[in-house]
Motif scaffolding. Structure first.
Motif, PDB file in Angstrom:
ATOM      1  N   HIS A 335       0.798  -5.319  -5.567  1.00  0.00           N
ATOM      2  CA  HIS A 335       1.702  -4.732  -4.496  1.00  0.00           C
ATOM      3  C   HIS A 335       1.240  -4.700  -3.293  1.00  0.00           C
ATOM      4  O   HIS A 335       1.008  -4.914  -2.352  1.00  0.00           O
ATOM      5  CB  HIS A 335       3.780  -3.988  -4.272  1.00  0.00           C
ATOM      6  N   LEU A 336       0.453  -3.867  -3.487  1.00  0.00           N
ATOM      7  CA  LEU A 336      -0.304  -3.003  -2.221  1.00  0.00           C
ATOM      8  C   LEU A 336      -2.101  -3.167  -2.281  1.00  0.00           C
ATOM      9  O   LEU A 336      -2.970  -2.816  -1.266  1.00  0.00           O
ATOM     10  CB  LEU A 336      -0.328  -1.223  -2.835  1.00  0.00           C
ATOM     11  N   GLY A 337      -2.789  -3.364  -3.652  1.00  0.00           N
ATOM     12  CA  GLY A 337      -3.416  -4.048  -3.191  1.00  0.00           C
ATOM     13  C   GLY A 337      -4.794  -2.669  -2.481  1.00  0.00           C
ATOM     14  O   GLY A 337      -4.856  -1.093  -3.499  1.00  0.00           O
ATOM     15  N   ASP A 391     -14.125   4.632   7.317  1.00  0.00           N
ATOM     16  CA  ASP A 391     -13.459   3.098   7.023  1.00  0.00           C
ATOM     17  C   ASP A 391     -12.668   3.369   7.927  1.00  0.00           C
ATOM     18  O   ASP A 391     -11.856   3.747   8.432  1.00  0.00           O
ATOM     19  CB  ASP A 391     -12.917   3.544   5.845  1.00  0.00           C
ATOM     20  N   PRO A 392     -11.878   1.758   7.746  1.00  0.00           N
ATOM     21  CA  PRO A 392     -10.667   1.324   8.875  1.00  0.00           C
ATOM     22  C   PRO A 392      -9.794   1.248   8.752  1.00  0.00           C
ATOM     23  O   PRO A 392      -9.814   1.136   6.382  1.00  0.00           O
ATOM     24  CB  PRO A 392     -11.081  -0.286   9.404  1.00  0.00           C
ATOM     25  N   ALA A 393      -8.338   1.865   8.727  1.00  0.00           N
ATOM     26  CA  ALA A 393      -6.947   2.241   7.610  1.00  0.00           C
ATOM     27  C   ALA A 393      -6.777   0.530   7.411  1.00  0.00           C
ATOM     28  O   ALA A 393      -7.080  -0.470   7.600  1.00  0.00           O
ATOM     29  CB  ALA A 393      -5.999   2.106   8.827  1.00  0.00           C
ATOM     30  N   VAL A 394      -6.418   0.581   5.629  1.00  0.00           N
ATOM     31  CA  VAL A 394      -6.225  -0.676   5.363  1.00  0.00           C
ATOM     32  C   VAL A 394      -4.986  -0.957   5.540  1.00  0.00           C
ATOM     33  O   VAL A 394      -4.571  -2.368   4.698  1.00  0.00           O
ATOM     34  CB  VAL A 394      -6.090   0.013   3.888  1.00  0.00           C
ATOM     35  N   VAL A 395      -4.392  -1.241   6.202  1.00  0.00           N
ATOM     36  CA  VAL A 395      -3.328  -2.028   6.879  1.00  0.00           C
ATOM     37  C   VAL A 395      -3.369  -2.057   8.316  1.00  0.00           C
ATOM     38  O   VAL A 395      -3.749  -1.243   9.196  1.00  0.00           O
ATOM     39  CB  VAL A 395      -1.797  -1.152   6.611  1.00  0.00           C
ATOM     40  N   THR A 396      -2.247  -3.059   8.600  1.00  0.00           N
ATOM     41  CA  THR A 396      -2.287  -3.285  10.312  1.00  0.00           C
ATOM     42  C   THR A 396      -1.950  -2.279  11.141  1.00  0.00           C
ATOM     43  O   THR A 396      -0.748  -1.397  10.521  1.00  0.00           O
ATOM     44  CB  THR A 396      -1.514  -4.557  10.499  1.00  0.00           C
ATOM     45  N   SER A 397      -1.935  -2.048  12.401  1.00  0.00           N
ATOM     46  CA  SER A 397      -1.514  -0.749  13.222  1.00  0.00           C
ATOM     47  C   SER A 397       0.089  -0.726  12.838  1.00  0.00           C
ATOM     48  O   SER A 397       0.917   0.182  13.775  1.00  0.00           O
ATOM     49  CB  SER A 397      -2.405  -1.207  14.565  1.00  0.00           C
ATOM     50  N   ASP A 398       0.238  -2.495  12.766  1.00  0.00           N
ATOM     51  CA  ASP A 398       2.726  -2.720  12.923  1.00  0.00           C
ATOM     52  C   ASP A 398       2.980  -2.474  11.643  1.00  0.00           C
ATOM     53  O   ASP A 398       3.963  -2.125  11.721  1.00  0.00           O
ATOM     54  CB  ASP A 398       2.773  -3.789  14.069  1.00  0.00           C
ATOM     55  N   TYR A 399       2.120  -1.495  11.055  1.00  0.00           N
ATOM     56  CA  TYR A 399       2.831  -0.706   9.422  1.00  0.00           C
ATOM     57  C   TYR A 399       3.723   0.375   9.917  1.00  0.00           C
ATOM     58  O   TYR A 399       3.624   1.075  10.436  1.00  0.00           O
ATOM     59  CB  TYR A 399       1.986  -1.046   8.496  1.00  0.00           C
ATOM     60  N   SER A 400       4.870  -0.153   8.783  1.00  0.00           N
ATOM     61  CA  SER A 400       6.389   0.550   9.256  1.00  0.00           C
ATOM     62  C   SER A 400       6.112   1.914   7.331  1.00  0.00           C
ATOM     63  O   SER A 400       6.456   1.309   7.056  1.00  0.00           O
ATOM     64  CB  SER A 400       6.735   0.283  10.212  1.00  0.00           C
ATOM     65  N   ASN A 407       7.563  -2.584   0.021  1.00  0.00           N
ATOM     66  CA  ASN A 407       7.506  -2.801  -1.094  1.00  0.00           C
ATOM     67  C   ASN A 407       7.433  -1.388  -2.245  1.00  0.00           C
ATOM     68  O   ASN A 407       6.817  -2.166  -3.940  1.00  0.00           O
ATOM     69  CB  ASN A 407       5.250  -2.446  -0.669  1.00  0.00           C
ATOM     70  N   PHE A 408       7.913  -0.164  -1.841  1.00  0.00           N
ATOM     71  CA  PHE A 408       7.920   0.774  -2.678  1.00  0.00           C
ATOM     72  C   PHE A 408      10.017   0.139  -4.009  1.00  0.00           C
ATOM     73  O   PHE A 408       9.801   0.171  -4.925  1.00  0.00           O
ATOM     74  CB  PHE A 408       8.860   2.162  -2.716  1.00  0.00           C
TER      75      PHE A 408
END
Length: 428
Positions: A335-337, A391-400, A407-408
């Motif tokens: 689900h989260l990669g 390293d860049p964050a693994v999600v986009t900036s609009d992740y909340s 996902n949980f």
């Protein structure tokens, strides 16, 4: 319990009787051969030593296997029962053997409230599930599966030992293009025998023996001479016996890999590069564990969730609890990669922990638990959105937090998660 112990003693007695009978028949056959054709060239003392050697080699290879079938097989079975009791066993059968279970005449129902007979008790449902699981276990991993490979292994070892005795006493030789390779053949047989006995003892000690493993032992014994003679032809003559012994002590999978590599070089073939091993990313997985799972056809994280964990544990020899632990991690990674890496410090890289967090968010464990869960969710959101090690964050900036919570909840409601928790599933 008394019936089970009586059955165990009966199987133990029968297997040892078969071993002694097989040894006696083999010794008798060799004795007749000696009396007819070898009496003038092989002394009585040498004949007696040969008979003792035949008895010892056959018994030493067979005794650990018999012990496993008689004693450790039951211990292995109880390992699964101890982890799969009551609702956990029902959830397992729902997840992986739904149709097979419902077609079984002993099946009563999944839940007490669904049973048409109102007199049915939960104890009766549990007993029916136990009986169905026992039948499935015997079908997939019953004692009878070991009898044929054990007989073939004993026969191959006996024949190889007889050949070694005759070759050592100069009663027979092997020559290829006028080159005597008898010493190489004896060294190959000895190395293969050492590998088979040592590996079987280790597998029995770890309670990880499979009938397929015993078949591999038989193949290893049969091919010991051809492999030893063929591969040592490429090296200096004085080193050939030593190398043949070393090759005999190698398992078949390593020899096959070596042969493929050698053939590829000789034929100038190109081999596609394999993708990086996803299984290594799971906590607790080493290169050896990964190779065991790949050998059983499980080479991706998704497959861990979809493969029967009991059968996977049986075939790999890994502990059932460890297999469930890998499955719990695999659900999160599905689900989260790569985001899962960020959740490891918070202890949220497995489905069970996430399911507990969701229960706390739903206020199932009190107000204090809910407030703590909300704080953990906020920390998890901040963690997956932050960059680390340049390293860049693994999600986009609009992740909340709402996205992560969604996902949980998907993970917590997954059927495999419910199975791990021992909760009954919602069947279609």
């Amino acid at each position: 319990m008394k019936t089970h112990n009586a059955e165990q003693r009966k199987i133990k007695k029968q297997l040892w009787q078969y071993l002694i009978l097989a040894n006696l028949l083999g010794l008798l056959a060799f004795g007749i051969h000696w009396y007819i054709g070898l009496q003038d060239t092989l002394s009585i003392s040498a004949f007696v030593c040969s008979e003792v050697l035949l008895f010892v080699t056959g018994s030493l290879a067979s005794a650990p296997l018999i012990r496993f079938v008689v004693l450790d097989w039951d211990t292995r079975y109880l390992e699964f029962l101890n982890r799969l009791n009551s609702d956990a066993l029902t959830a397992y059968l729902q997840q992986f053997w739904e149709k097979r279970t419902m077609d079984d005449p002993r099946f009563i129902g999944w839940r007490l409230e669904e049973c048409p007979d109102k007199a049915t008790t939960q104890a009766q449902i549990d007993r029916s599930m136990d009986a169905i699981f026992e039948a499935l276990y015997h079908e997939q991993y019953g004692r009878s599966a070991f009898f044929m490979p054990m007989a073939l292994l004993f026969f191959s070892i006996f024949i190889s030992t007889v050949f070694g005795i005759l070759a050592y006493s100069h009663q027979t030789t092997i020559a290829i293009e006028n080159t005597d390779v008898t010493v190489i053949a004896i060294a190959s047989i000895t190395g293969a025998y050492m590998y088979i006995v040592s590996d079987s003892i280790q597998n029995v000690r770890q309670r990880s023996l499979n009938s397929s493993t015993v078949y591999w032992y038989t193949l290893r014994m049969i091919l010991a001479i051809p492999i030893g003679v063929a591969l040592t032809s490429l090296i200096a003559q004085d080193a050939q016996p030593f190398v043949a012994f070393g090759l005999g002590a190698l398992p078949m999978d390593q020899i096959i890999k070596g042969l493929r590599h050698l053939s590829t070089e000789k034929l100038n073939l190109t081999v596609a590069e394999e993708e990086s091993d996803q299984l290594i990313k799971l906590e607790g997985v080493t290169a050896r564990i990964s190779s065991l799972m790949i050998a059983e056809g499980v080479d991706s994280i998704d497959q861990i969730i979809n493969v029967d964990p009991v059968l996977l544990s049986i075939r790999t020899g890994l502990a059932f609890k460890f297999i469930l632990h890998l499955g719990s991690q695999a659900i999160v990674r599905r689900h989260l990669g790569e985001t899962t890496e960020k959740l490891i410090p918070l202890g949220l890289a497995n489905a069970r922990s996430i399911a507990d967090l969701v229960d706390d968010l739903d206020d199932k464990n009190g107000v204090d638990a809910k407030s703590r869960a909300e704080a953990v969710l906020a920390a998890a959101t901040a963690s997956v959105m932050s960059a680390s090690n340049n390293d860049p964050a693994v999600v986009t900036s609009d992740y909340s937090s709402a996205c992560l919570e969604y996902n949980f909840r998907q993970i917590a409601n997954n059927n495999y998660t419910k199975f791990i928790q021992g909760k009954l599933l919602k069947l279609s």
